[in-house]
Design an enzyme around this catalytic site. Sequence first.
Site, PDB file in Angstrom:
ATOM      1  CG  ASP A  58      -7.830  -2.107  -3.124  1.00 51.54           C
ATOM      2  OD1 ASP A  58      -8.307  -1.233  -2.384  1.00 51.54           O
ATOM      3  OD2 ASP A  58      -6.619  -2.414  -3.127  1.00 51.54           O
ATOM      4  CB  SER A  60      -0.968  -0.077   1.188  1.00 51.17           C
ATOM      5  OG  SER A  60      -1.931   0.919   1.113  1.00 51.17           O
ATOM      6  CG  HIS A  83      -6.013  -1.749   0.308  1.00 49.60           C
ATOM      7  ND1 HIS A  83      -5.528  -1.373  -0.935  1.00 49.60           N
ATOM      8  CD2 HIS A  83      -5.189  -1.149   1.215  1.00 49.60           C
ATOM      9  CE1 HIS A  83      -4.471  -0.591  -0.786  1.00 49.60           C
ATOM     10  NE2 HIS A  83      -4.245  -0.444   0.514  1.00 49.60           N
TER      11      HIS A  83
HETATM   12  C1  MLT Z   1      -2.999   3.889   2.131  1.00 50.37           C
HETATM   13  O1  MLT Z   1      -3.968   3.908   2.880  1.00 50.37           O
HETATM   14  O2  MLT Z   1      -1.883   3.597   2.502  1.00 50.37           O
HETATM   15  C2  MLT Z   1      -3.240   4.264   0.722  1.00 50.37           C
HETATM   16  O3  MLT Z   1      -4.088   3.438   0.181  1.00 50.37           O
HETATM   17  C3  MLT Z   1      -2.028   4.335  -0.084  1.00 50.37           C
HETATM   18  C4  MLT Z   1      -1.327   5.605   0.192  1.00 50.37           C
HETATM   19  O4  MLT Z   1      -1.895   6.457   0.846  1.00 50.37           O
HETATM   20  O5  MLT Z   1      -0.191   5.748  -0.286  1.00 50.37           O
END
Ligand code: MLT
Length: 201
Positions: free
Chosen positions: A151, A101, A182
């Site tokens: 996702d 992520s 996710h």
């Molecule tokens: C997260 O929650 O980490 C996002 O999906 C990805 C990010 O903010 O880079």
Amino acid sequence: MKYLYDAGSKGGKKLLLLHGTGGDETSLVDIARFLDGGCEILSFRGEVKEDGMNRFFKRNGLNQFDLESLEEETDNLYEEIKRVSAKKDVPLSDWVLVGYSNGANIAAHLLLERETELTQGIFFHPMSLGVHKQKFSLKDKRVWLSFGQGDPIVSPESFNELAEAFSSRNADLTIKQTNYGHQLAAEEVNQARNWLHNLPL
Ligand code: MLT
């Protein structure tokens, strides 16, 4: 930056870990050891705080990325990678970046937007950050990306834009799609493990 280092055993893969939002340097350690039991680990903690959660760069709400922070933190991360790799005597080209992520997003940005000797990456649930300034060839890069069709954070458009950024510049790209969201799914981690073990390192 704060980091965790474990030398692993001789012949183990060298995995450089970058956690997701709210994680820390320990978050991906079990996954790393599943990917390769004897792996050498270098795992960083993101220095940006968002309501107490660690991140690798700032954002102003979900998927509203602060691009100034992104560039600054990408440079900081790269400097830290170089510094610790030199200390541990690991050539940059030996690392496999493993990000989830937010960690996957900064790692992908580092490969796409900085000319470095880093060449391999396993990126779980990354997305495009919309920055495509560089055009240098990525033919020395081998990248594995995963995408969950359910996702709620990474849209198919954003994932495809990232995949296209790698493939149009001739990176060797492998994509694993799942029906999940996710979170990491066993299916993708297993496939990443196979990919890692087939890397010509
Ligand atoms: C997260 O929650 O980490 C996002 O999906 C990805 C990010 O903010 O880079």
